[in-house]
Motif scaffolding. Structure first.
Motif, PDB file in Angstrom:
ATOM      1  N   ASN A 563       1.042  -1.120   0.089  1.00 11.69           N
ATOM      2  CA  ASN A 563      -0.088   0.272  -0.013  1.00 11.69           C
ATOM      3  C   ASN A 563       0.825   1.246  -0.117  1.00 11.69           C
ATOM      4  OD1 ASN A 563      -2.144  -1.652  -0.014  1.00 11.69           O
ATOM      5  ND2 ASN A 563      -2.443  -1.722   2.330  1.00 11.69           N
ATOM      6  N   ALA A 564       1.896   1.302   0.833  1.00  9.23           N
ATOM      7  CA  ALA A 564       2.802   2.349   0.707  1.00  9.23           C
ATOM      8  C   ALA A 564       3.354   2.738  -0.619  1.00  9.23           C
ATOM      9  CB  ALA A 564       3.961   2.242   2.088  1.00  9.23           C
ATOM     10  N   ASN A 565       4.055   1.684  -1.136  1.00  6.56           N
ATOM     11  CA  ASN A 565       4.687   1.585  -2.397  1.00  6.56           C
ATOM     12  C   ASN A 565       3.637   2.124  -3.467  1.00  6.56           C
ATOM     13  OD1 ASN A 565       6.983   0.652  -1.283  1.00  6.56           O
ATOM     14  ND2 ASN A 565       6.662  -1.184  -1.921  1.00  6.56           N
ATOM     15  N   ILE A 566       2.340   1.670  -3.446  1.00  7.24           N
ATOM     16  CA  ILE A 566       1.598   2.256  -4.504  1.00  7.24           C
ATOM     17  C   ILE A 566       1.281   3.523  -4.243  1.00  7.24           C
ATOM     18  CG2 ILE A 566      -1.216   2.072  -4.936  1.00  7.24           C
ATOM     19  CD1 ILE A 566      -0.907  -0.857  -4.420  1.00  7.24           C
ATOM     20  N   ALA A 567       1.193   4.057  -3.023  1.00  9.42           N
ATOM     21  CA  ALA A 567       0.864   5.625  -2.747  1.00  9.42           C
ATOM     22  C   ALA A 567       1.950   6.360  -3.116  1.00  9.42           C
ATOM     23  CB  ALA A 567       0.793   5.583  -1.320  1.00  9.42           C
ATOM     24  N   VAL A 568       3.077   6.053  -3.002  1.00  8.21           N
ATOM     25  CA  VAL A 568       4.348   6.813  -3.424  1.00  8.21           C
ATOM     26  C   VAL A 568       4.343   6.882  -5.130  1.00  8.21           C
ATOM     27  CG1 VAL A 568       6.887   6.700  -3.595  1.00  8.21           C
ATOM     28  CG2 VAL A 568       5.667   6.308  -1.514  1.00  8.21           C
ATOM     29  N   LEU A 569       4.178   5.561  -5.681  1.00  4.43           N
ATOM     30  CA  LEU A 569       4.298   5.622  -7.250  1.00  4.43           C
ATOM     31  C   LEU A 569       3.081   6.298  -7.729  1.00  4.43           C
ATOM     32  CD1 LEU A 569       5.484   1.817  -7.820  1.00  4.43           C
ATOM     33  CD2 LEU A 569       6.681   4.037  -8.028  1.00  4.43           C
TER      34      LEU A 569
END
Ligand SMILES: Nc1nc2c(ncn2[C@@H]2O[C@@H]3COP(=O)(O)O[C@H]4[C@@H](O)[C@H](n5cnc6c(=O)[nH]c(N)nc65)O[C@@H]4COP(=O)(O)O[C@H]3[C@H]2O)c(=O)[nH]1
Length: 684
Positions: A563-569
């Motif tokens: 979830n965190a990676n999706i938000a950053v990308l």
């Protein structure tokens, strides 16, 4: 005085009472004796005066008639008076007319006392009054004229003897009083101090560590109260000591135990390992140290949550406990790392068998909250004394062996070898050199063209880093990127690559090349909130149009902190940059998770491209990836295209772009420019 107070209370009391008795009795006796003496002295004086008066009255006529015989008779009648020393009749000028001691008749008295009578005053006189003698004189008057003195001396020795008797009795009574007082004082003091003595014994016992001692006292007085208070205090003290030792045991437990598994922690492990090494040294035997690390634990933790991860660790700890023997030590170093110390082995192979057993045991499926979890572990083994003589070295070497086991393929074990050590040292050197590489401007970028399948035009370039080390020569990214990732240096290096690649794209534009898409590889470690800032800052600093920037991420991003990676990308994508999924097909990404990412391109890994023509399986995989990507509206780039057969096949399968040695190896920026110009001319 200080010596007095330093004695025991019993002695103080006895001495005090004896002293008081002695002083008071002495004063009393002395006073009594003195009063008695005064009284007797006054009586003696009165007697002597009375006697002298009688003598004067009886002798007046005899003196006038000078009848000595008569006078002597008068004197003799008095001679028997008790205590009389002498009686005499004396003429006014000192001649003794008659004396109880007849031999003294006719003598002239010239002594100082006698001369005091020569003043012719007819008054009674007290000539002397001391402890020996009372001497009085009475005037003999005839016809109004002084004709002589009647003088009487009474001895005081009887009185003095009597007084001495009184004094002696007084001393005796005093001594008796002291004795009685002392006995009384002794009894009193004993009664008083017995209780205190018992308290002292208890206090001494407590001081010597006998915490169970208590003061016994049935007394109701202050000492009884003191004993009761002391006992209460000791009970409270004992309770406090019990609490304290329980707290200390807790602290000791906390300090030496891992809270999740209750196994020994690193601190206790190092202590036990140190002890085991000492025993092994003394008894000349061999011991083994096994470092066990779970494979893919982080993935399980990140995807299913920490509470599942914690339960897994607990189950692993339980299984490991079943694998080890009574003399072994099992510890948890933290995270998913465990250590087993087998304090005595006959040969290293025994440690290998233990590792195998652990591997098999941990490989069995785990059931946690309805999830079936499968995990394996990697084990590194070091042996004392072959691989180290101290705890630190053995642990470090077993750790190194464990990493090798992990690299060599999960679910395996490795014995430490000196070669591993050499590689570990090399890695350390690399790490130190890497820290200075940016400062020394030792990095360079190469660019590999990305070509459109249909038009054959170069449409993009992938930037690939190289490290030009002054001694080691050109170091490949596969050799230093993992080190940069482990040390965190990847952030600075990645920022440099991004900036340099963007600048290069603009330099090519300035040199007359059409605007190309520039691809930059991103490490998993770079995908964090700071990435958005970095990308927008680099874009605004360099002035590159965001749509020409293509950030390449790997599938592993889908497995960690999804979830965190999706938000950053998503935020990066919102800046306008494109995102490509590199090495696609090697990981475990599913279509559903891929949909969540703002990805525009999939890059098929070159391992599928290599055998594509001959291997039907690889061909099928590539076909389905292409179909899937196109159904999601994604572009497909094939990597590692080395020959025309591969290119033809990929074109047939519907790939959009390719890159590989067939078109060009990664080249410098200048070479890229020349290459581009040449190809552009060729295609024109
Ligand atoms: N056998 C074969 N190989 C081909 C062919 N065409 C290209 N290659 C190689 O395949 C690798 C492609 O890069 P990658 O998959 O992103 O894999 C890259 C990428 O993951 C990483 N990397 C390279 N540069 C960077 C960078 O600047 N940042 C980060 N984070 N990683 C980088 O290092 C990996 C290796 O890079 P390189 O050694 O440059 O190796 C490159 C390239 O030289 C071919 O036809 N045949």
């Amino acid at each position: 005085m200080r010596r007095f107070w330093s004695r025991s209370i019993r002695r103080q009391l006895m001495l005090g009472i004896a002293l008081v008795h002695a002083v008071l009795m002495s004063i009393f006796v002395l006073d009594l004796v003195e009063r008695q003496r005064q009284f007797l002295a006054e009586q003696s004086i009165a007697q002597a005066s009375g006697l002298a008066k009688t003598l004067a009255a009886n002798s007046a006529s005899w003196v006038l008639s000078s009848d000595l015989e008569g006078l002597n008779e008068v004197l003799q009648s008095q001679a028997s008076y008790p205590g009389l020393r002498y009686a005499m009749v004396v003429r006014p000028h000192g001649r003794v007319v008659a004396h109880t001691d007849r031999s003294k008749a006719g003598l002239y008295l010239q002594d100082r006392l006698s001369r005091s009578l020569f003043d012719d005053r007819p008054e009674p006189r007290l000539l002397l009054a001391n402890r020996e003698l009372v001497d009085t004189a009475y005037p003999i008057v005839a016809n109004g004229e002084l004709v002589g003195w009647a003088r009487v001396g009474i001895s005081q020795s009887a009185i003095t003897a009597g007084l001495w008797g009184i004094t002696r009795d007084g001393i005796l009574y005093t001594l008796v009083a002291i004795l009685v007082g002392s006995v009384f004082a002794f009894l009193m003091a004993r009664g008083l101090t017995q209780g205190l003595q018992r308290l002292v014994v208890v206090a001494d016992g407590i001081r010597e560590g006998r915490r169970d001692m208590r003061a016994e006292s049935a007394r109701q007085d202050e000492i009884g109260q003191l004993a009761k208070n002391l006992n209460q205090m000791l009970d409270a003290l004992a309770q406090r000591e019990r609490d304290l030792s329980a707290a200390q045991a807790d602290v000791q437990h906390l300090a030496t135990r891992d809270t999740l598994t209750q196994l020994p922690n690193r601190l206790l492990l190092m202590d036990r390992l140190g002890q085991a090494i000492l025993t092994a040294q003394r008894e000349h035997h061999t011991l083994a140290l096994l470092v066990i690390d779970l494979d893919r634990f982080k993935t399980i933790n990140d995807s299913l949550g920490h509470h599942i991860g914690d339960q897994l660790i607990q189950q692993v700890a339980g299984r490991l406990s079943n694998c080890i023997g009574a003399g072994d030590t099992l510890a948890r170093l933290g995270g998913d790392e465990f250590v087993v110390v087998r304090s005595e082995i006959a040969q290293p192979g025994e440690a290998g068998h233990l590792a195998q057993r652990i591997n098999e045991e941990l490989r069995q499926p785990y059931w946690i909250e309805g999830h079936e979890l499968n995990s394996s572990c990697s084990i590194g083994i070091s042996i004392y004394p072959d691989d180290g003589n101290d705890a630190q070295t053995l642990l470090r070497n077993a750790d190194t062996a464990m990493y090798h086991a992990k690299e060599g393929g999960r679910g395996d074990f490795e014995f430490f070898s000196s070669d591993m050590n050499r590689r570990a040292v090399q890695r350390l050197k690399l790490e130190n050199e890497l820290r200075n590489a940016l400062l020394r401007d030792e990095f360079r970028l190469l660019y590999q063209p990305q070509v459109d399948m249909r038009s054959g035009q170069v449409v993009g370039a992938e930037s690939l880093i190289r490290w030009h080390h002054p001694e080691m020569g050109i170091v490949a990214p596969t050799d230093f990127i993992p080190v940069a990732e482990d040390t965190g240096l990847i952030r600075d290096i990645g920022a440099w690559v991004l900036r340099e690649a963007c600048r290069q794209q603009l330099r090519w534009c300035a040199a007359g090349l059409p605007p190309l898409r520039i691809a930059v590889n991103l490490s998993v470690r770079q995908v964090e909130p700071g990435l958005v800032d970095l990308v927008s800052r680099v874009l605004s600093d360099t002035g590159l149009d965001a749509r020409y920037l293509d950030l390449e991420i790997t599938e592993s991003l889908l497995m960690h902190n999804l979830n965190a990676n999706i938000a950053v990308l998503r935020q990066v994508s919102a800046c306008g940059a494109q995102i490509s999924m590199d090495d696609f097909g090697t990981g475990y990404s599913s279509l559903s998770s891929l949909k969540l990412f703002p990805v525009q391109t999939l890059k098929i890994d070159r391992s599928f491209v290599r055998d594509l023509v001959d291997d039907q399986d690889d061909a099928n995989i590539v076909r389905s990836i292409v179909a899937m990507a196109h159904s999601l509206g994604l572009r497909i780039i094939a990597e590692g295209v080395e020959n025309e057969d591969q290119l033809g096949y990929l074109r047939e399968l519907g790939c959009d772009e390719y890159q590989g040695y067939l078109f060009s190896r990664p080249v410098t920026a200048a070479e890229f420019q020349t290459l581009f110009a040449g190809r552009a001319e060729g295609s024109a």
